[in-house]
Write an enzyme that holds these catalytic residues in place. Sequence first.
Site, PDB file in Angstrom:
ATOM      1  N   ALA A  97       0.709  -1.277  -0.087  1.00 28.48           N
ATOM      2  CA  ALA A  97      -0.056   0.032  -0.028  1.00 28.48           C
ATOM      3  C   ALA A  97       0.847   1.179  -0.068  1.00 28.48           C
ATOM      4  O   ALA A  97       0.379   2.278  -0.447  1.00 28.48           O
ATOM      5  CB  ALA A  97      -1.047   0.009   1.071  1.00 28.48           C
ATOM      6  N   LYS A  98       2.007   1.122   0.399  1.00 25.14           N
ATOM      7  CA  LYS A  98       2.956   2.366   0.501  1.00 25.14           C
ATOM      8  C   LYS A  98       2.372   3.498   1.463  1.00 25.14           C
ATOM      9  O   LYS A  98       2.549   4.763   0.750  1.00 25.14           O
ATOM     10  CB  LYS A  98       3.283   2.696  -0.826  1.00 25.14           C
ATOM     11  CG  LYS A  98       4.235   1.527  -1.749  1.00 25.14           C
ATOM     12  CD  LYS A  98       4.788   2.342  -2.821  1.00 25.14           C
ATOM     13  CE  LYS A  98       5.735   0.864  -3.687  1.00 25.14           C
ATOM     14  NZ  LYS A  98       4.829  -0.131  -4.069  1.00 25.14           N
ATOM     15  N   ARG A  99       1.731   3.380   2.273  1.00 29.51           N
ATOM     16  CA  ARG A  99       1.038   4.395   3.005  1.00 29.51           C
ATOM     17  C   ARG A  99       1.726   5.179   3.838  1.00 29.51           C
ATOM     18  O   ARG A  99       2.748   4.576   4.616  1.00 29.51           O
ATOM     19  CB  ARG A  99      -0.404   3.795   3.915  1.00 29.51           C
ATOM     20  CG  ARG A  99      -1.135   3.109   3.005  1.00 29.51           C
ATOM     21  CD  ARG A  99      -2.041   4.161   2.509  1.00 29.51           C
ATOM     22  NE  ARG A  99      -3.270   3.720   1.834  1.00 29.51           N
ATOM     23  CZ  ARG A  99      -3.392   3.560   0.346  1.00 29.51           C
ATOM     24  NH1 ARG A  99      -2.462   3.503  -0.370  1.00 29.51           N
ATOM     25  NH2 ARG A  99      -4.530   2.886  -0.099  1.00 29.51           N
ATOM     26  N   THR A 145       3.152  -2.291   3.459  1.00 26.71           N
ATOM     27  CA  THR A 145       4.331  -1.320   3.040  1.00 26.71           C
ATOM     28  C   THR A 145       4.207   0.019   3.569  1.00 26.71           C
ATOM     29  O   THR A 145       3.012   0.729   3.464  1.00 26.71           O
ATOM     30  CB  THR A 145       4.692  -1.718   1.570  1.00 26.71           C
ATOM     31  OG1 THR A 145       3.726  -0.978   0.693  1.00 26.71           O
ATOM     32  CG2 THR A 145       5.349  -2.832   1.258  1.00 26.71           C
TER      33      THR A 145
END
Length: 224
Positions: free
Chosen positions: A15-17, A44
Amino acid sequence: LAEAREAGILTIADAKRGDIGSTMAGYAAAWLADGSALAADAVTLSPFLGFESLRPALDLAAETGRGVFVLALTSNPEGASVQHVGHDDGSAAPSAPPASAGSRPAEAARGAAGGSVAARIVAAAAAENALRAGEDRLGPVGLVVGATVADRARELGIDLSAVRGALLAPGYGAQGATAEGMRSGFADAWPAVLATSSRGILRAGPTVAGLAEALRTNLSDLQG
């Protein structure tokens, strides 16, 4: 994610939040809280609003037995313009200071003098794991290190093996990384590497047999 969970399959939500305050807490709850429809075994995260901005996810992952993978050294060409900032050729990266009672290890690592942005992220992850990792297991904070740029860690004076967390390494196969090159690039950290191959496996589909054969081939190459 729900079907994978029911089947007992480990999942990583890429998700690369990364955000601040209640928004980050909301992201953490979505991907890491028990009972959430989106709950995964790990997610992620982007630390570029400051490593400590990830605190809600770091704490929730530890509480629920899940993990996070924090972006550190990515393979996209633009990544170096941020991640390498602060590096002085020939200087060592800041090491993770010992954790002390009452202080957050991420804050202590952030205060270390010298080193690139990537080195500070690595030091913060190592300090966080120093409090949470057992003697015979890795901590809940892993890093995302592109498979094609693993050797840059040495150039930046970073010891990835000291993180005591898993290293998610996208880029194997279709993006050009090889098993031999990854072993050389990750060096002593190789046992902690979780290599990922998406296109290299998916293009062998759509049959289950084709996908399974591609998976076996990839595993054989990486384990060889």
